[in-house]
Scaffold this active site. Structure first.
Site, mmCIF file in Angstrom:
data_model
loop_
_atom_site.group_PDB
_atom_site.id
_atom_site.type_symbol
_atom_site.label_atom_id
_atom_site.label_comp_id
_atom_site.label_asym_id
_atom_site.label_seq_id
_atom_site.Cartn_x
_atom_site.Cartn_y
_atom_site.Cartn_z
ATOM 1 N N ASP A 34 0.854 -1.191 0.000
ATOM 2 C CA ASP A 34 0.000 0.000 0.000
ATOM 3 C C ASP A 34 0.887 1.237 0.000
ATOM 4 O OD1 ASP A 34 -1.950 2.093 0.858
ATOM 5 O OD2 ASP A 34 -3.255 0.368 1.202
ATOM 6 N N ALA A 78 -6.035 0.898 -5.607
ATOM 7 C CA ALA A 78 -6.498 1.738 -6.726
ATOM 8 C C ALA A 78 -6.926 3.074 -6.157
ATOM 9 C CB ALA A 78 -7.692 1.086 -7.438
ATOM 10 N N TYR A 145 -11.773 6.135 -14.438
ATOM 11 C CA TYR A 145 -11.870 5.080 -13.416
ATOM 12 C C TYR A 145 -12.508 3.826 -14.009
ATOM 13 C CZ TYR A 145 -13.580 2.682 -9.191
ATOM 14 O OH TYR A 145 -13.866 1.739 -8.226
ATOM 15 N N LYS A 149 -10.860 0.084 -14.908
ATOM 16 C CA LYS A 149 -11.367 -1.152 -14.294
ATOM 17 C C LYS A 149 -11.709 -2.176 -15.384
ATOM 18 C CE LYS A 149 -11.355 -0.305 -9.803
ATOM 19 N NZ LYS A 149 -10.447 -1.037 -8.905
HETATM 20 P P1 NAD Z 1 -9.597 2.978 -0.296
HETATM 21 O O1 NAD Z 1 -9.138 4.257 -0.923
HETATM 22 O O2 NAD Z 1 -9.919 2.990 1.154
HETATM 23 O O3 NAD Z 1 -8.535 1.820 -0.575
HETATM 24 C C1 NAD Z 1 -7.599 1.829 -1.628
HETATM 25 C C2 NAD Z 1 -6.224 1.508 -1.029
HETATM 26 O O4 NAD Z 1 -5.277 1.421 -2.092
HETATM 27 C C3 NAD Z 1 -5.736 2.590 -0.070
HETATM 28 O O5 NAD Z 1 -5.188 1.987 1.082
HETATM 29 C C4 NAD Z 1 -4.660 3.323 -0.867
HETATM 30 O O6 NAD Z 1 -3.677 3.900 -0.033
HETATM 31 C C5 NAD Z 1 -4.140 2.204 -1.748
HETATM 32 N N1 NAD Z 1 -3.555 2.666 -3.008
HETATM 33 C C6 NAD Z 1 -4.079 3.562 -3.896
HETATM 34 N N2 NAD Z 1 -3.248 3.715 -4.948
HETATM 35 C C7 NAD Z 1 -2.181 2.896 -4.722
HETATM 36 C C8 NAD Z 1 -0.991 2.617 -5.432
HETATM 37 N N3 NAD Z 1 -0.710 3.230 -6.592
HETATM 38 N N4 NAD Z 1 -0.100 1.734 -4.905
HETATM 39 C C9 NAD Z 1 -0.353 1.126 -3.723
HETATM 40 N N5 NAD Z 1 -1.472 1.359 -2.986
HETATM 41 C C10 NAD Z 1 -2.370 2.223 -3.483
HETATM 42 O O7 NAD Z 1 -10.851 2.493 -1.145
HETATM 43 P P2 NAD Z 1 -11.776 1.193 -1.001
HETATM 44 O O8 NAD Z 1 -13.183 1.678 -1.034
HETATM 45 O O9 NAD Z 1 -11.298 0.329 0.106
HETATM 46 O O10 NAD Z 1 -11.493 0.490 -2.420
HETATM 47 C C11 NAD Z 1 -10.783 -0.748 -2.547
HETATM 48 C C12 NAD Z 1 -10.948 -1.238 -3.990
HETATM 49 O O11 NAD Z 1 -12.336 -1.532 -4.236
HETATM 50 C C13 NAD Z 1 -10.536 -0.234 -5.065
HETATM 51 O O12 NAD Z 1 -9.930 -0.947 -6.128
HETATM 52 C C14 NAD Z 1 -11.860 0.357 -5.533
HETATM 53 O O13 NAD Z 1 -11.783 0.844 -6.855
HETATM 54 C C15 NAD Z 1 -12.753 -0.854 -5.421
HETATM 55 N N6 NAD Z 1 -14.186 -0.523 -5.321
HETATM 56 C C16 NAD Z 1 -14.672 0.082 -4.203
HETATM 57 C C17 NAD Z 1 -16.046 0.363 -4.127
HETATM 58 C C18 NAD Z 1 -16.664 1.008 -2.900
HETATM 59 O O14 NAD Z 1 -17.894 1.199 -2.892
HETATM 60 N N7 NAD Z 1 -15.895 1.317 -1.866
HETATM 61 C C19 NAD Z 1 -16.892 0.028 -5.187
HETATM 62 C C20 NAD Z 1 -16.343 -0.571 -6.327
HETATM 63 C C21 NAD Z 1 -14.977 -0.877 -6.367
HETATM 64 C C1 UD2 Z 2 -19.043 4.282 -5.752
HETATM 65 C C2 UD2 Z 2 -17.558 4.117 -5.450
HETATM 66 C C3 UD2 Z 2 -16.797 3.840 -6.697
HETATM 67 C C4 UD2 Z 2 -17.478 2.845 -7.579
HETATM 68 C C5 UD2 Z 2 -19.009 2.789 -7.583
HETATM 69 C C6 UD2 Z 2 -19.577 1.427 -7.954
HETATM 70 C C7 UD2 Z 2 -16.585 5.410 -3.596
HETATM 71 C C8 UD2 Z 2 -16.062 6.708 -3.144
HETATM 72 N N1 UD2 Z 2 -17.027 5.367 -4.870
HETATM 73 O O1 UD2 Z 2 -19.288 5.413 -6.639
HETATM 74 O O2 UD2 Z 2 -15.459 3.454 -6.353
HETATM 75 O O3 UD2 Z 2 -16.765 1.791 -7.945
HETATM 76 O O4 UD2 Z 2 -19.552 3.101 -6.309
HETATM 77 O O5 UD2 Z 2 -20.969 1.398 -7.811
HETATM 78 O O6 UD2 Z 2 -16.582 4.433 -2.864
HETATM 79 N N2 UD2 Z 2 -23.612 12.133 -2.942
HETATM 80 C C9 UD2 Z 2 -24.335 13.164 -2.351
HETATM 81 N N3 UD2 Z 2 -23.726 13.869 -1.354
HETATM 82 C C10 UD2 Z 2 -22.463 13.607 -0.912
HETATM 83 C C11 UD2 Z 2 -21.732 12.542 -1.534
HETATM 84 C C12 UD2 Z 2 -22.347 11.830 -2.553
HETATM 85 O O7 UD2 Z 2 -25.467 13.434 -2.712
HETATM 86 O O8 UD2 Z 2 -21.969 14.291 0.002
HETATM 87 C C13 UD2 Z 2 -24.276 11.359 -4.014
HETATM 88 C C14 UD2 Z 2 -23.509 11.244 -5.298
HETATM 89 O O9 UD2 Z 2 -23.712 12.373 -6.117
HETATM 90 C C15 UD2 Z 2 -24.106 9.959 -5.886
HETATM 91 C C16 UD2 Z 2 -24.408 9.109 -4.637
HETATM 92 O O10 UD2 Z 2 -24.402 10.012 -3.533
HETATM 93 O O11 UD2 Z 2 -25.333 10.249 -6.531
HETATM 94 C C17 UD2 Z 2 -23.357 8.017 -4.390
HETATM 95 O O12 UD2 Z 2 -22.069 8.612 -4.445
HETATM 96 P P1 UD2 Z 2 -20.723 7.816 -4.017
HETATM 97 O O13 UD2 Z 2 -19.587 8.715 -4.303
HETATM 98 O O14 UD2 Z 2 -20.877 7.256 -2.655
HETATM 99 O O15 UD2 Z 2 -20.748 6.518 -4.962
HETATM 100 P P2 UD2 Z 2 -20.667 6.254 -6.525
HETATM 101 O O16 UD2 Z 2 -21.857 5.393 -6.824
HETATM 102 O O17 UD2 Z 2 -20.458 7.492 -7.332
#
Ligand code: NAD
Ligand code: UD2
Length: 312
Positions: A34, A78, A145, A149
């Site tokens: 990380d 990521a 993004y 992916k």
């Molecule tokens: P997060 O930002 O908490 O976790 C991402 C981690 O990757 C962080 O610890 C960051 O420091 C590390 N990182 C980023 N760029 C890096 C790099 N170049 N080299 C090494 N480490 C790096 O976010 P998360 O929500 O835990 O997301 C984890 C994964 O799940 C991501 O790939 C994200 O795209 C994917 N994802 C998340 C959601 C969601 O709703 N949270 C939805 C769809 C996909």
């Molecule tokens: C999320 C994930 C993204 C992705 C996707 C898959 C995060 C930050 N993003 O994107 O990684 O893979 O899901 O489904 O985890 N909103 C408000 N007020 C706020 C913040 C957000 O209204 O203060 C709205 C925003 O405009 C959107 C909705 O909430 O309509 C969800 O936003 P988000 O950023 O939580 O998630 P999304 O679906 O864009």
């Protein structure tokens, strides 16, 4: 001989650290790669023997070192913010695509086969709007993004066909839970809303609040990731990970108000450009191949747990 470690890239982040906790609790040695860009050292369990390599997945040499001697990989590292990728496509691409490609190469060289990959519902764009989205729905990546992916999925499939990699590709819908960092305006909506509600600060909704998302509690996701690591065979094709349940932001706010017993003022502003209106997973393939915990965490239970309110 002791078991070889599981490498979790992005293991210091929100989803990664929740996974690391469970791996450690179940006795697996864990290595984390990380760069701590959004992840935190403090997310990792103290004194649990987790090896942290602080480095970048965009650096091939670092990835080679991290993969060496591992049993399997969960690739989560990521830039997770869609908006950050819009603001900085080139920088994001280094992490989100070059990082995946470095990992594929390092795994091929080291003879490590199993990799669980975090793709995203973002690959569908606005397709399937109003109905649940199955994996064959046409892809319409609207942002860097989403493009990275989807391209990562294709590279993983190339390495499967050509080099025997065993990728398990998940398209996560909206994941929420403890350690999702609320500090940026582009953080996950539940982390922002719950943090502000607890502090009594006004909440901003972009749009009319009738947009919907399919929210899944991180603990339930982790159970699926663990099964993917252990599954004896790997089936081809990405798998949606969601509950197939749509919640609007207005319903989410009502639920937060009910759980907390209070809600600060809510402002409605213009919708974000490129925002997806409705997103709900068809999760039939997930339920065929994996098990969700029984019962799954419904949104009110998940919110109560996140907000530390009893009854969860
Ligand atoms: P997060 O930002 O908490 O976790 C991402 C981690 O990757 C962080 O610890 C960051 O420091 C590390 N990182 C980023 N760029 C890096 C790099 N170049 N080299 C090494 N480490 C790096 O976010 P998360 O929500 O835990 O997301 C984890 C994964 O799940 C991501 O790939 C994200 O795209 C994917 N994802 C998340 C959601 C969601 O709703 N949270 C939805 C769809 C996909
Ligand atoms: C999320 C994930 C993204 C992705 C996707 C898959 C995060 C930050 N993003 O994107 O990684 O893979 O899901 O489904 O985890 N909103 C408000 N007020 C706020 C913040 C957000 O209204 O203060 C709205 C925003 O405009 C959107 C909705 O909430 O309509 C969800 O936003 P988000 O950023 O939580 O998630 P999304 O679906 O864009």
């Amino acid at each position: 001989m002791s078991e070889s470690p599981i490498l979790v890239t992005g293991g210091a982040g929100f989803i990664g650290s929740n996974l690391v906790d469970v791996l450690v609790a179940r006795g697996h040695p864990v290595r984390v790669l990380d760069n701590l860009s959004t992840g935190k050292r403090s997310n990792l369990p103290v004194d649990a023997g987790v090896e942290l390599i602080e480095g970048d997945v965009a650096d091939a040499q670092t990835v080679r070192r991290a993969v060496q001697g591992c049993r399997a990989v969960v690739h989560l590292a990521a830039v997770a913010s869609v908006q950050a990728s819009v603001d900085d496509p080139l920088g994001t691409h280094q992490s989100n695509l070059v990082g995946t490609l470095n990992l594929c190469e390092a795994m091929r060289e080291a003879g490590v086969c199993r990799v669980v990959f975090a793709s995203s519902a973002a690959v569908y764009g606005n397709n399937g709007e109003g109905q649940s989205i199955d994996e064959d729905t046409s892809k319409a990546p609207l942002t860097p993004y989403a493009a990275d992916k989807l391209a990562s999925e294709h590279y993983l499939d190339f390495y499967r066909r050509q080099h025997g990699l065993e990728p398990v590709v998940f398209r996560f819908f909206n994941i929420y839970g403890p350690r999702q960092d609320p500090s940026s305006p582009y953080s996950g909506v539940i982390s922002i809303f719950t943090e502000r509600a607890q502090q009594g600060l006004p909440i901003t909704v972009f749009g009319d609040g009738e947009q919907t998302r399919d929210f899944l509690y991180v603990g339930d996701l982790v159970e699926v990731l663990l099964q993917a690591l252990e599954h004896p065979t790997v089936e081809v094709g990405a798998v949606n990970v969601g509950l197939s349940h749509a919640t609007s932001l207005n319903e989410l706010l009502t639920a937060i108000g009910d759980v907390l017993g209070k809600l600060p003022p809510v402002n409605y502003q213009q919708a974000r450009g490129g925002d997806i209106r409705h997103s709900r997973a068809n999760n039939e393939r997930l339920l065929q191949r994996f098990r969700l915990p029984e019962p799954v965490t419904d949104i009110r239970t998940g919110l109560a747990r996140l907000l530390g309110v009893s009854g969860s």
